[in-house]
Structures are given as structure tokens and as C-alpha cells.
Write an enzyme that holds these catalytic residues in place. Structure first.
Site: not given
Ligand code: EPU
Length: 354
Positions: A164, A248, A350
Site C-alpha cells: 500500500r 481498509s 491507509e
Molecule cells: N478479521 C476479524 N475481524 C474482523 C475483520 C477481520 O477477525 O472484523 C480477521 C478475519 O477473520 C481474517 C483476517 O482478519 O482471518 C483478515 O481479514 P480479510 O481477509 O478481510 O483481509 P484484511 O487483511 O482485513 C486485506 C486488504 C483488503 C483486501 C483483503 C483481501 C489491507 C489493509 N487490506 O484485508 O484491501 O481486500 O486483504 O486481499 O491490506 C483495502 O485496502 O481497502 C482493502 C479492502
């Protein structure tokens, strides 16, 4: 060239925060930018480049001249033995561009379907989702230097992509396009993508694997993956057209193996991923969630019920003005404080805050 004054910015940011641009110029071509620079009054003003407004929090009216980038165009530029080189204007909507590449027979961007924003903004934060980042498909871009009016080309190394992150997020500290940072200095005009001719699916993300298992399809094509990604995002992330948000709100933090072991000792359930260099990436959504923030609000700014990493504007719609940037930032700071107090980790926002 038309300079619009006191322009409401609410329709131009996906958080739907109420703010005004003192002055705004729509940029549809490189010539429009040259015209701005040729006008002594406009040239002298500080400038703010606005793409799809999907990664921005406005905390007040915008005093710099807003350059709203609307440069169109999508085309196959050329192909070599290994890649299709596809070019798009900075003002193209990102998701429409991804759909277009698939329809034209250039698959490879499908994991990044439905990311809000424009093509021109995509290199700024090196957008990424479900195992593919922009830098994995990037060839080069053309940008205009607002100080000199010169157009220059950057390859991936020169963009200094990180998680990012890119050269466009860092303040300028040098001269010309040799500058270390290009924030507020370069306007991206066109982006070129190198799409491999031999398509390989990028699977492996838990959500994607679940979809594959449920469908019984073990050999999906690009369109199938595109459809799954759209379904996953619709189920998990708020649609900015309905609920204002900027995706995010924080980056996923990286810690050392020792720090992670400490956290696991206290919170065995912490969601973490081992990186190639031995460090560990933590799921910021989980950290925020486990501090009890999911569903909470400050004024009309809230933490999304289905994904704690996403802050939302609860006031969008027909009920009035909605959250202010101040409310969003107050909520963000409160989240930072509680995650820091519990885990010793300072979450880094972000979006760009102006
Ligand atoms: N989780 C929780 N509670 C929550 C949210 C998440 O426990 O309220 C746990 C989930 O269970 C999961 C883990 O956190 O095991 C990761 O969550 P998720 O798969 O939704 O991915 P993320 O790491 O939160 C990142 C990117 C997203 C992208 C997804 C999929 C960043 C900052 N965010 O989210 O990007 O769509 O992975 O690749 O890297 C964005 O940048 O705007 C964005 C949406």
C-alpha cells in the site's frame, strides 16, 4: 478550461464526507494540465490531485486547487511473446477497466476486481487484493511534473512500490523526477500493465478457497475467479454507493517473529501470516475486532459490522449530512489508542487525510 468555484466534494469521495473545493478544474487530457500550468494565477496555487476519491478523508474544505483527473482511454498498446501491454487513462474507473481486460481476452487482473477508485490512483497505493498487487501486473506509467510541466515515464522500480505504498505517497525531497518522493508533485496520466499471455489462477486465499470448495469447481477460469471475488467483496465490504467508506482504514502491521510470539502468548487466536523474510503480518481487522470495536460509532462515523478494518459513514443516504472527517479521525485515533494499549502496535492509517 473551466475553473469551478465552491464545488461540493461529497459526490467525489467514497466516504461521502461533506466538504468543498474552493476551486476545481476537470482534467480530461494532458493539454488541460498544460493549460493550468500556463495560467500564472493557477500555476502559482498549491494543488491537490483527486482521482476516484476512494482513499481520502476530507477534514475540511480543500484550499489547494483540486485537479479532478478524468483522462479516458483503454487500449492494447502492443504485445510481445510473453505479455499483452495494455494502457489505460488515469481517469478510467478501476473496476470497469478490470472487466474490460477480461472481456478483451487479457485475464490477470481478476483478483483485483471491485477495488473502488480510478486507474490513476491504483499505483499510488499499489492496490492489491486476494494475493495480487498492482505491482505484479505493472509495466510503466506516464506522469506530468507539476513544477516543470514535463512528462516523464516511470518503471516499477522507479515507483518504489511497497505494501500500500509508492513514491507517490512520499513528500518530494529532490529535484526533477529524480526526487525521492513525488507526493503533490506528479500527476499520473496513463498506466500500462503487463498481462502475462499464459494465464495462471492466483488462488490460496482462504475466502477464495472456500468459494472454490463450495462450487465444486477445482479448475476455475478467470471469469469464475472474477465472479467469486465480486461475491466475496459484496458479502464482506460495504458498497460505497450505499454506505460511505474508504476500504481498509488501516494497513495490516508487520512485526518481528519475537513480537508475534509475545502476542500469541497473550492472545493465542491472533490472526497472523508468516512472510518470506521471517517477519509476521497481523490482521489489523482482528486486532480492532478483539478490542471490541466492531459495530461501534463516534457520532456518525462507525466501524463496519462485517469487517472491523473498514470505517463507515453511517449518515449517508437521505438522512442528511453524515459523518464529518473530524468524527472519522476521532474514531480512528480511539481505535489506534486501544490497539496500542492492548498489543503495543500503532496502526497506520491507509487513506490520505486532508
Ligand atoms: N478479521 C476479524 N475481524 C474482523 C475483520 C477481520 O477477525 O472484523 C480477521 C478475519 O477473520 C481474517 C483476517 O482478519 O482471518 C483478515 O481479514 P480479510 O481477509 O478481510 O483481509 P484484511 O487483511 O482485513 C486485506 C486488504 C483488503 C483486501 C483483503 C483481501 C489491507 C489493509 N487490506 O484485508 O484491501 O481486500 O486483504 O486481499 O491490506 C483495502 O485496502 O481497502 C482493502 C479492502
Amino acid at each position: 478550461m473551466l475553473v469551478e468555484n465552491n464545488v461540493p466534494l461529497q459526490p467525489f469521495n467514497t466516504f461521502h464526507i461533506v466538504a468543498k473545493a474552493h476551486a476545481l478544474v476537470r482534467i480530461s487530457s494532458e493539454q488541460d494540465l498544460q493549460d493550468v500550468l500556463a495560467d500564472p494565477t493557477l500555476a502559482a496555487l498549491p494543488k491537490f490531485v483527486l482521482g476516484g476519491g476512494s482513499n481520502i478523508v476530507f477534514t475540511g474544505d480543500v484550499k489547494p486547487l483540486v485537479l479532478k483527473i478524468e483522462i479516458p482511454g483503454k487500449r492494447l498498446l502492443h504485445e510481445n511473446s510473453r505479455h499483452f501491454i495494455v494502457e489505460a487513462g488515469a481517469g478510467e474507473n478501476w473496476h470497469d477497466f478490470v472487466s474490460w481486460t477480461l472481456a478483451q481476452g487479457y485475464p490477470g487482473l481478476e483478483n483485483m476486481a471491485m477495488i473502488p477508485g480510478t486507474v490513476g490512483a491504483s499505483p499510488v497505493q499499489n492496490v492489491g487484493a486476494y494475493g495480487v498487487e498492482l505491482q505484479d501486473r505493472f509495466e510503466s506509467l506516464d506522469a506530468l511534473d507539476l513544477q516543470t510541466g514535463q512528462v516523464f515515464t516511470l518503471n516499477a522500480a522507479q515507483c518504489a512500490f511497497g505494501y500500500r505504498d509508492s513514491v507517490f505517497k512520499h513528500a518530494s525531497t529532490g529535484a526533477g523526477h529524480q526526487a525521492v518522493g513525488l507526493k503533490d508533485r506528479a500527476v499520473i496520466l496513463r498506466v500500462r500493465f503487463a498481462i502475462p499471455k499464459v494465464w495462471k489462477p492466483v488462488l490460496g486465499y482462504a475466502d477464495l478457497e472456500k468459494k472454490m470448495l463450495a462450487s465444486g469447481e477445482s479448475n476455475p477460469n478467470a471469469q469464475q475467479i472474477f465472479d467469486w471475488i465480486c461475491a466475496i467483496r459484496r458479502a464482506k465490504l460495504p458498497d460505497p454507493a450505499v454506505i460511505g467508506n474508504a476500504g481498509s482504514f488501516f494497513k495490516n502491521p508487520t512485526v518481528s517473529a519475537e513480537q508475534c510470539a509475545d502476542i500469541i502468548a497473550r492472545d493465542p487466536k491472533v490472526v497472523h501470516y508468516l512472510l518470506a523474510d521471517g517477519s509476521v503480518k497481523l490482521a489489523a481487522g482482528w486486532l480492532i475486532d478483539s478490542c471490541g470495536w466492531r459495530g461501534k460509532s463516534v457520532g456518525q462515523a462507525g466501524v463496519y459490522e462485517k469487517q472491523a478494518l473498514v470505517l463507515v459513514n453511517r449518515g449517508t443516504g437521505s438522512d442528511g449530512q453524515g459523518a464529518t472527517g473530524g468524527e472519522v479521525m476521532t474514531l480512528a485515533k480511539a481505535i489506534q489508542t486501544s490497539v496500542y494499549e492492548r498489543f503495543g502496535i500503532l496502526l497506520e492509517p491507509e487513506p490520505v487525510v486532508i
